[in-house]
Design a protein around this motif. Structure first.
Motif, mmCIF file in Angstrom:
data_model
loop_
_atom_site.group_PDB
_atom_site.id
_atom_site.type_symbol
_atom_site.label_atom_id
_atom_site.label_comp_id
_atom_site.label_asym_id
_atom_site.label_seq_id
_atom_site.Cartn_x
_atom_site.Cartn_y
_atom_site.Cartn_z
ATOM 1 N N CYS A 46 0.864 -1.184 0.000
ATOM 2 C CA CYS A 46 0.000 0.000 0.000
ATOM 3 C C CYS A 46 0.897 1.230 0.000
ATOM 4 O O CYS A 46 2.033 1.189 0.466
ATOM 5 N N SER A 48 0.878 3.697 1.881
ATOM 6 C CA SER A 48 1.310 4.120 3.221
ATOM 7 C C SER A 48 2.619 3.433 3.623
ATOM 8 O O SER A 48 3.408 3.998 4.376
ATOM 9 N N HIS A 68 1.080 -3.946 5.883
ATOM 10 C CA HIS A 68 -0.126 -3.947 6.724
ATOM 11 C C HIS A 68 -1.373 -4.439 6.015
ATOM 12 O O HIS A 68 -2.412 -4.543 6.632
ATOM 13 N N CYS A 175 -6.928 -2.908 3.496
ATOM 14 C CA CYS A 175 -6.669 -1.466 3.489
ATOM 15 C C CYS A 175 -7.324 -0.737 2.320
ATOM 16 O O CYS A 175 -8.465 -0.310 2.419
HETATM 17 ZN ZN ZN Z 1 -2.672 0.960 3.603
#
Ligand code: ZN
Ligand code: CXF
Length: 374
Positions: A46, A48, A68, A175
């Motif tokens: 992702c 992030s 994550h 996510c």
């Molecule tokens: Zn994420």
């Protein structure tokens, strides 16, 4: 059995900001009280992860294990855990649900005051220590730290799901895709015929596009400065594509002209305060709503207050407003019933050991989701 023992396994360790991931042996402690040790089977990447990995000012948090958006199987549980057991199929989620705090008791939010998003934390809540080490040297954690064959997280972040669900697919629900879907379904709650602008056509933006189309949006304007996103966006449902770099006027002006006053909903899926302000400018007076999904750290957005007086609003959402334990098992059921789809977002599958290639693809914008297989 590995229960109660330190496990030595492979993890991708980032030793410095923007540094290559080194896939190497790490030691993973058994879970302490109210913690769960998970055998990660799949993890996708992702933005992030990239955001925190690339941030020089967080150099003190390195070496660090990122990741994550993942799925796995419970290996063992710590003292006090009664609702999870070895063998359970789970998604570790980056935001928790304790089911006891004021937020968890409210249907209006998915925040949790005890186990919120802990992106800056390098250790566990109980003792501040990481459960990872390399020959005695501690390695920081990041959210679920799923770029590792085994990880340890607090119970509040672990969601038990139907074991019939393919883990290599539903890991995506951890996510970005869920954030986009929830922003449309739970936060916007748009009426059929709504006009929509989506800023940023990565996984989150395209999930918004796809869901807005399903909800009957009449016009979906995709905005991105990568030309190849025009065709990709159309596959997901955009009706118009705008590249701000090649327009001869500001993109918000163009959007207001195309929609005779502005869109009903603008979604910011980039994580840039200027884009957030542009999204707000692109909205219709009276009711236009800007929904911010992008992550921009501690940045500040500047918007003209007169547009608030004329009825526009700006709201934000984390993880699409979904509560992990309460809502995610049902999203997995929807996937199994084919009421929700994640396949289209998986552009690449790679063995875990090729994580550096997966990162390059994401950095270049050449992938949506790459699923790493452990
Ligand atoms: Zn994420
Ligand atoms: C983000 C939300 C903001 C902090 C880091 C994690 N969520 C997922 O990508």
């Amino acid at each position: 059995t590995t229960i109660g023992k330190v496990i030595t396994c492979k993890a991708a360790v980032a030793w410095e900001p923007k540094g290559e991931f080194v896939v190497q042996d790490v030691q993973v402690e058994p879970p302490h009280a109210m913690e769960v040790r998970i055998k990660v089977t799949h993890s996708s990447l992702c933005r992030s992860d990239v955001f925190f990995w690339a941030n020089e000012s967080l150099a003190h948090t390195f070496p660090r294990i990122f990741g994550h958006e993942a799925a796995g199987i419970v290996e063992s549980v710590g003292e006090g855990i009664t609702d999870l057991r070895p063998g359970d199929h789970v998604l570790p989620i980056f935001t928790g649900e304790c089911r006891e705090c004021k937020y968890c008791a409210s249907p209006k939010t998915n925040l949790c005051s005890k186990f919120g998003v802990a992106s800056l934390e390098t250790g566990m809540k109980s003792d501040g220590k990481s459960r990872f080490s390399v020959q005695g040297k501690p390695i920081s954690r990041f959210l679920g730290s799923t770029f590792s064959e085994y990880t340890v997280v607090e119970y509040a972040y672990v969601v038990k799901i139907n074991p019939a669900a393919p883990l290599d697919k539903v890991c995506l629900l951890g996510c970005g895709v869920t954030a986009g879907i929830g922003a449309v379904r739970k936060i916007a709650q748009m009426e059929a015929g709504a006009t929509v602008a989506v800023f940023g056509l990565g996984t989150v933006g395209l999930a918004v596009v796809k869901e807005a189309k399903l909800q009957g949006a009449s016009r979906i304007i995709g905005v991105d400065n990568k030309a190849s996103k025009a065709d990709e966006g159309k596959r997901f449902g955009i009706t118009d594509f705008l590249n701000p770099d090649t327009l001869n006027k500001p993109v918000d002006e163009e959007i207001r002209e195309l929609t005779e006053g502005g869109v009903d909903f603008a979604f910011e899926c980039v994580g840039n305060p200027n884009v957030m302000a542009t999204a707000f400018e692109s909205c219709q007076d009276g009711w236009g709503t800007t929904i911010v999904i992008g992550v921009a750290g501690r940045a500040t957005v500047t918007i003209p207050t007169r547009y608030l007086l004329s009825g526009r609003c700006m709201k934000g959402t984390l993880y699409g407003g979904y509560k992990p334990k309460t809502d995610v098992p049902e999203l997995v059921e929807q996937y199994l019933r084919k009421d929700l789809d994640v396949e289209e977002f998986i552009t690449h599958n790679l063995p875990f050991t090729r994580i550096n290639e997966a990162f390059k693809l994401l950095l270049a914008g050449d992938s949506l989701r790459t699923v790493l297989h452990f």
